[in-house]
Design a protein around this motif. Structure first.
Motif, mmCIF file in Angstrom:
data_model
loop_
_atom_site.group_PDB
_atom_site.id
_atom_site.type_symbol
_atom_site.label_atom_id
_atom_site.label_comp_id
_atom_site.label_asym_id
_atom_site.label_seq_id
_atom_site.Cartn_x
_atom_site.Cartn_y
_atom_site.Cartn_z
ATOM 1 N N GLY A 1 0.857 -1.094 0.007
ATOM 2 C CA GLY A 1 -0.034 -0.195 -0.023
ATOM 3 C C GLY A 1 0.874 1.113 -0.096
ATOM 4 O O GLY A 1 2.011 1.215 0.573
ATOM 5 N N GLN B 1 0.430 3.803 1.578
ATOM 6 C CA GLN B 1 0.577 4.500 2.950
ATOM 7 C C GLN B 1 2.118 3.993 3.476
ATOM 8 O O GLN B 1 2.583 4.787 4.231
ATOM 9 N N SER C 1 -0.278 3.577 -6.720
ATOM 10 C CA SER C 1 -1.169 2.488 -5.648
ATOM 11 C C SER C 1 -2.092 1.721 -6.700
ATOM 12 O O SER C 1 -2.492 2.583 -7.473
HETATM 13 C C1 LIG Z 1 -3.117 10.794 -1.147
HETATM 14 C C2 LIG Z 1 -3.019 9.449 -0.584
HETATM 15 N N1 LIG Z 1 -1.850 8.860 -0.410
HETATM 16 C C3 LIG Z 1 -1.752 7.405 -0.065
HETATM 17 C C4 LIG Z 1 -2.947 6.767 0.385
HETATM 18 C C5 LIG Z 1 -2.996 5.431 0.750
HETATM 19 O O1 LIG Z 1 -3.322 4.579 -0.065
HETATM 20 P P1 LIG Z 1 -3.068 2.760 0.024
HETATM 21 O O2 LIG Z 1 -2.171 2.674 1.192
HETATM 22 O O3 LIG Z 1 -4.184 2.409 -0.009
HETATM 23 O O4 LIG Z 1 -2.161 2.741 -1.288
HETATM 24 C C6 LIG Z 1 -4.489 7.457 0.115
HETATM 25 C C7 LIG Z 1 -5.804 6.746 0.254
HETATM 26 O O5 LIG Z 1 -6.464 7.243 0.522
HETATM 27 C C8 LIG Z 1 -4.204 8.689 -0.414
HETATM 28 O O6 LIG Z 1 -5.703 9.224 -0.489
#
Ligand SMILES: Cc1ncc(COP(=O)(O)O)c(C=O)c1O
Length: 381
Positions: free
Chosen positions: A92, A94, A222
């Motif tokens: 992810g 994140q 992502s």
């Molecule tokens: C700007 C942004 N960055 C990162 C993420 C994280 O996403 P993920 O970990 O699901 O790829 C999000 C999720 O909403 C986001 O809006």
């Protein structure tokens, strides 16, 4: 007993609200959830058994070689000059925020963030002790503020394409101007780009990092918004000087990303299935965006202003008469409506009366009912 940084660890408001929003009868405009109908349909039985078995073994920290190559090719096609060796697969995107925070931030490190900005990035930067400085973007990128603040900061975290939460997309000219300023000051750019493929009107401009000539950078994307967030699969692409550190941080965090998810996404990319999948889901999202635009025009015109987002998953709605959006959120939850208070996205903690409304998860009928309910809540507030 606990580390000092734990005092700075705030709960993610989104996750707290999502817990309430999943209760029966609640209409939720709160999360950034893809539509259930848009999630990838998966036939795990179609994957070759020996390949699945090999994916159950430990794997490389950088990620699967074929997946890294396929991602590099996709990014080259949109103007990002990179090689597979610069790609690090993440659980992810994140996780990319966590790794880059650890790479760049000590207690007191000055970091530039957009105002408003993605709240879980603010959460991570604050945990590491960042001294957050803000760049106003809701009415276009404030280039004067950028020029003033860049000499003070070590890193700039920007989401130039269909930003979360504002929906704003930097123009080509803004991208060039921002890149030129970053190069002048040698400031590291961390570009977060999970929404680029959700473009409803015209394709998104090339990533901002592709305009840099000398400043260090990390770019990330992502598969959460395009395929399925439960896969927990994202990737970062970094300037070659930063890569070895990021790979070690990844090793220290979790050894490597989930190999089954990597296998699934590798098959999708290798078989050219991602673009047809997107072509099938974009009309659904466009329809929901337009349904929310119509509902806002019908019910909220006297109370608010907003712009039509050309991509991503959110409307950023500025309310004329509200200065406590947390109180509004609680009043809305009491009426079984979940919205995100704008103050949660403000590094300055200033509440300027904006709320974020997600349009992808609720269906058009729920959108109509939910926005009418919001208008009633505003009348009573
Ligand atoms: C700007 C942004 N960055 C990162 C993420 C994280 O996403 P993920 O970990 O699901 O790829 C999000 C999720 O909403 C986001 O809006």
């Amino acid at each position: 007993m606990l580390a000092r940084r734990i005092e700075r660890l705030t709960s993610s408001l989104v996750r707290d609200i999502l817990a309430v929003a999943q209760q029966p009868g609640v209409i939720s405009f709160a999360g950034g959830l893809p539509a259930s109908e848009a999630l990838l349909s998966l036939d795990l039985a179609a994957l070759p058994a020996d390949v699945v078995k090999s994916a159950l073994q430990y794997g490389p920290s950088e990620g699967e070689t074929q997946l890294r190559e396929l991602i590099a090719q996709r990014m080259q096609a949109i103007g990002l000059d990179c090689s597979a060796a610069q790609v690090l697969i993440l659980n992810g995107s994140q996780q990319g925020i966590d790794l880059v925070s650890k790479l760049m931030i000590d207690e007191g490190t000055p970091v530039l963030v957009e105002e408003p900005a993605y709240l879980a990035a603010l959460q991570s930067f604050r945990l590491l002790g960042a001294d957050l400085r803000t760049l106003p973007i809701a009415d276009g990128v404030d280039l004067k503020a950028l020029a003033e603040r860049l000499p003070e900061v070590t890193m700039a975290y920007l989401t130039p394409t269909f930003q979360n939460p504002s929906g704003y997309c930097y123009s080509q000219a803004e991208r060039q101007a921002v890149a030129a300023l970053l190069d002048t000051h040698g400031t590291c750019l961390f570009e977060d780009d999970p929404y680029r493929e959700l473009a409803y009107d015209t394709p998104a401009p090339a990533p901002l990092v592709s305009h840099l000539t000398s400043a260090p950078w990390v770019y990330q994307g992502s598969f959460s918004k395009t395929l399925a967030p439960g896969l927990r699969l994202g990737y970062l692409i970094a300037h070659p000087d930063l890569m070895p550190h990021l790979v070690r941080l990844k090793q220290a965090a979790d050894l490597h990303s989930n190999r089954l998810s990597q296998l699934i996404v590798t098959q999708i990319l290798a078989n050219d299935q991602l673009d047809p999948h997107l072509a099938a889901v974009l009309p659904l999202y466009r329809q929901r965006r337009d349904a929310m635009a119509n509902a806002l025009a019908t019910h909220l015109s006297p109370y608010a202003t907003w712009s039509l987002p050309s991509g991503g998953l959110f409307f950023w709605v500025k309310l004329n008469t509200v200065d406590d959006t947390l109180a509004l959120m609680r009043a809305a939850l009491a009426q079984k409506l979940a919205i995100m208070p704008g103050v949660a996205f403000m590094a300055s903690n200033q509440d300027d009366g904006a709320i974020r409304l997600n349009f992808s998860h609720a269906n058009p009928e729920q959108i109509q009912i939910g926005i009418a309910r919001l208008a009633q809540i505003l009348r009573d507030f």
